[in-house]
Design a protein around this motif. Structure first.
Motif, short mmCIF file in Angstrom:
data_model
loop_
_atom_site.label_atom_id
_atom_site.label_comp_id
_atom_site.label_asym_id
_atom_site.label_seq_id
_atom_site.Cartn_x
_atom_site.Cartn_y
_atom_site.Cartn_z
N CYS A 38 18.74 -26.03 -59.11
CA CYS A 38 17.47 -26.00 -58.36
C CYS A 38 17.27 -27.28 -57.58
CB CYS A 38 16.32 -25.77 -59.33
SG CYS A 38 14.69 -25.71 -58.55
N PHE A 39 17.60 -28.42 -58.21
CA PHE A 39 17.44 -29.69 -57.51
C PHE A 39 18.37 -29.77 -56.30
CE2 PHE A 39 18.79 -34.11 -56.87
CZ PHE A 39 17.57 -34.69 -56.56
N LEU A 40 19.63 -29.33 -56.48
CA LEU A 40 20.56 -29.34 -55.36
C LEU A 40 20.09 -28.41 -54.25
CD1 LEU A 40 24.00 -29.34 -57.22
CD2 LEU A 40 22.89 -31.26 -56.05
N TRP A 41 19.41 -27.33 -54.62
CA TRP A 41 18.95 -26.35 -53.64
C TRP A 41 17.78 -26.89 -52.81
CZ3 TRP A 41 20.84 -21.86 -51.88
CH2 TRP A 41 20.00 -21.04 -51.14
N ILE A 42 16.84 -27.57 -53.49
CA ILE A 42 15.64 -28.02 -52.78
C ILE A 42 15.79 -29.44 -52.23
CG2 ILE A 42 14.19 -26.58 -54.23
CD1 ILE A 42 13.29 -29.10 -55.71
N TYR A 43 16.87 -30.13 -52.60
CA TYR A 43 17.02 -31.51 -52.14
C TYR A 43 17.04 -31.63 -50.62
CZ TYR A 43 18.94 -36.12 -51.25
OH TYR A 43 19.13 -37.39 -50.78
N PRO A 44 17.77 -30.76 -49.87
CA PRO A 44 17.72 -30.89 -48.41
C PRO A 44 16.31 -30.79 -47.83
CG PRO A 44 19.53 -29.48 -49.05
CD PRO A 44 18.72 -29.72 -50.29
N PHE A 45 15.46 -29.94 -48.43
CA PHE A 45 14.09 -29.82 -47.96
C PHE A 45 13.30 -31.09 -48.26
CE2 PHE A 45 15.59 -25.57 -49.09
CZ PHE A 45 15.45 -24.92 -47.87
N LEU A 46 13.51 -31.64 -49.47
CA LEU A 46 12.83 -32.88 -49.82
C LEU A 46 13.29 -34.03 -48.91
CD1 LEU A 46 12.98 -32.69 -53.72
CD2 LEU A 46 11.08 -32.08 -52.21
N TRP A 47 14.59 -34.05 -48.62
CA TRP A 47 15.11 -35.11 -47.75
C TRP A 47 14.55 -34.97 -46.34
CZ3 TRP A 47 17.71 -35.75 -43.21
CH2 TRP A 47 18.25 -37.02 -42.96
N THR A 48 14.39 -33.74 -45.86
CA THR A 48 13.82 -33.52 -44.52
C THR A 48 12.39 -34.02 -44.45
OG1 THR A 48 15.23 -31.57 -44.19
CG2 THR A 48 13.27 -31.77 -42.80
N ALA A 267 11.11 -29.92 -38.00
CA ALA A 267 11.64 -29.01 -39.01
C ALA A 267 10.63 -28.78 -40.14
CB ALA A 267 12.95 -29.55 -39.57
N ALA A 268 9.95 -29.84 -40.55
CA ALA A 268 8.93 -29.70 -41.60
C ALA A 268 7.78 -28.82 -41.14
CB ALA A 268 8.42 -31.08 -42.02
N ILE A 269 7.38 -28.97 -39.87
CA ILE A 269 6.30 -28.13 -39.33
C ILE A 269 6.72 -26.67 -39.31
CG2 ILE A 269 4.96 -27.61 -37.26
CD1 ILE A 269 4.97 -30.60 -36.64
N SER A 270 7.95 -26.41 -38.91
CA SER A 270 8.43 -25.03 -38.82
C SER A 270 8.66 -24.40 -40.19
CB SER A 270 9.73 -24.99 -38.01
OG SER A 270 10.77 -25.70 -38.66
N LEU A 271 8.91 -25.23 -41.21
CA LEU A 271 9.14 -24.70 -42.56
C LEU A 271 7.85 -24.35 -43.28
CD1 LEU A 271 11.98 -27.00 -43.93
CD2 LEU A 271 12.14 -24.56 -43.49
N ALA A 272 6.76 -24.99 -42.92
CA ALA A 272 5.51 -24.81 -43.66
C ALA A 272 5.05 -23.36 -43.70
CB ALA A 272 4.42 -25.71 -43.06
N PRO A 273 4.96 -22.62 -42.58
CA PRO A 273 4.52 -21.22 -42.67
C PRO A 273 5.44 -20.35 -43.50
CG PRO A 273 4.41 -22.02 -40.40
CD PRO A 273 5.18 -23.03 -41.17
N VAL A 274 6.74 -20.61 -43.45
CA VAL A 274 7.70 -19.81 -44.22
C VAL A 274 7.48 -20.00 -45.71
CG1 VAL A 274 10.14 -19.39 -44.66
CG2 VAL A 274 9.38 -19.95 -42.36
N ILE A 275 7.29 -21.25 -46.13
CA ILE A 275 7.08 -21.54 -47.55
C ILE A 275 5.77 -20.92 -48.04
CG2 ILE A 275 6.71 -23.39 -49.21
CD1 ILE A 275 8.55 -25.14 -47.52
N ILE A 276 4.72 -21.03 -47.23
CA ILE A 276 3.43 -20.45 -47.62
C ILE A 276 3.53 -18.94 -47.77
CG2 ILE A 276 1.06 -20.06 -46.85
CD1 ILE A 276 1.18 -22.82 -45.51
N LEU A 277 4.18 -18.27 -46.80
CA LEU A 277 4.32 -16.82 -46.87
C LEU A 277 5.15 -16.40 -48.08
CD1 LEU A 277 3.72 -14.13 -45.43
CD2 LEU A 277 5.91 -14.38 -44.26
N PHE A 278 6.18 -17.16 -48.39
CA PHE A 278 7.01 -16.81 -49.54
C PHE A 278 6.23 -16.89 -50.84
CE2 PHE A 278 9.80 -18.07 -53.05
CZ PHE A 278 10.65 -16.98 -53.08
N PHE A 279 5.42 -17.94 -51.03
CA PHE A 279 4.64 -18.06 -52.25
C PHE A 279 3.59 -16.95 -52.35
CE2 PHE A 279 6.18 -22.50 -52.42
CZ PHE A 279 6.59 -22.50 -53.75
N VAL A 280 3.09 -16.48 -51.22
CA VAL A 280 2.10 -15.40 -51.24
C VAL A 280 2.75 -14.08 -51.61
CG1 VAL A 280 0.52 -14.06 -49.80
CG2 VAL A 280 0.56 -16.56 -49.62
#
Length: 295
Positions: A38-48, A267-280
């Motif tokens: 999980c850490f390896l998976w989310i690390y690129p997003f955290l680094w971004t 990239a962070a701005i473009s990722l925000a709606p995707v992450i919100i929709l996924f959690f919903v």
């Protein structure tokens, strides 16, 4: 004797504790492996996200460090205003919402017909649909652009929506088909006895029952459309103001230099709606995938 009597229960408890530990050890190993994955998976997003709050020299000097020394929030302002990400985000929302509506409704109706009706040529239709999965997207871009140019749909959001929603979308159709096949026939027959027509049965009974699949189809279509690059790039060659966020990333890359902090902020701005929709929709997404493939 008393000391021996006390030692025996203690040793028994120790052996019992050790056996329980051995039984649980594989689960701990699995948990550690999952946590590491999980850490390896989310690390690129955290680094971004971390890179979006750094300066360009700090990005290269810190290497893999995620946490910025002093957050630079101006990167987001530069991405939103100077790189016109506000306009790109608006265009992306318009194109994505329209494409999702068209694709989901069409895939649901096609899956409903293929899953509930038996007609001549049904197997041929299924074979042709599945065969289209083997056709790369790049091979269809030339005829798509040619047709759009003949219909005067190039350099427009309408043409982009039609092009993005005009594919077969076989995976979504098969998801709906598998789900509708599992619905009891008695429910379908009772709707016919009540005088409900095709559209009434579909929109008022069948489609509400397929809410988990609809959520899955919405999320998958949203991701594909939101991240689409090649086709929106071709459709906005002479209209930069119609670019989507994925194409808008090119604004940060120049001939001799690249604005890495600004690109990370975009990239962070473009990722925000995707992450919100996924959690919903994540609960419905899992239910839809599981319900469609179970038979």
């Amino acid at each position: 004797m008393t000391s021996i009597a006390r030692t025996a229960p203690d040793s028994a408890r120790q052996r019992s504790r050790a056996s329980r530990l051995l039984r649980r050890l594989p689960w701990w190993i699995a948990a550690l492996l999952l946590a590491g994955g999980c850490f390896l998976w989310i690390y690129p997003f955290l680094w971004t996200i971390g890179a979006s709050l750094k300066t360009a020299p700090e990005i290269f000097s810190d290497g893999l460090d995620v946490i910025p020394k002093s957050p630079v929030w101006v990167n987001y302002g530069r991405a939103w205003n100077d790189a016109h990400f506000g306009e790109y985000l608006r265009n992306t929302v318009i194109v994505t919402v329209a494409t999702v509506i068209i694709v989901v409704v069409r895939s649901a109706m096609a899956g409903y017909v293929l899953g509930r009706y038996r007609f001549r040529g049904r197997r041929v239709v299924l074979v042709v649909l599945v065969a289209t999965l083997l056709v790369p997207t790049g091979y269809t871009i030339i005829p798509v652009v040619d047709i759009a140019q003949r219909l005067h749909l190039l350099n427009s959001l309408t043409g982009m929506v039609i092009a993005l929603s005009g594919g077969a979308h076989v995976a979504l159709t098969l998801l709906y088909m598998g789900y509708f096949r599992r619905i009891p026939t008695e429910l379908f027959e009772s709707a016919q006895l009540d005088g409900a027509g095709f559209l009434t049965t579909f929109f008022r009974i069948m489609l509400p029952l397929a809410t988990p699949v609809t959520a899955s189809a919405t999320l998958l279509t949203f991701l594909n459309t939101w991240n689409a690059f090649f086709l929106p790039l071709v459709f906005t060659f002479s209209r930069p103001d119609l670019r989507t966020v994925s194409v808008g990333m090119l604004a940060f890359s120049g001939e001799y230099s690249t604005d890495w902090p600004g690109m990370a902020a975009g990239a962070a701005i473009s990722l925000a709606p995707v992450i919100i929709l996924f959690f919903v929709l994540q609960r419905y997404f899992v239910e839809g995938i599981a319900g469609a493939v179970k038979n």
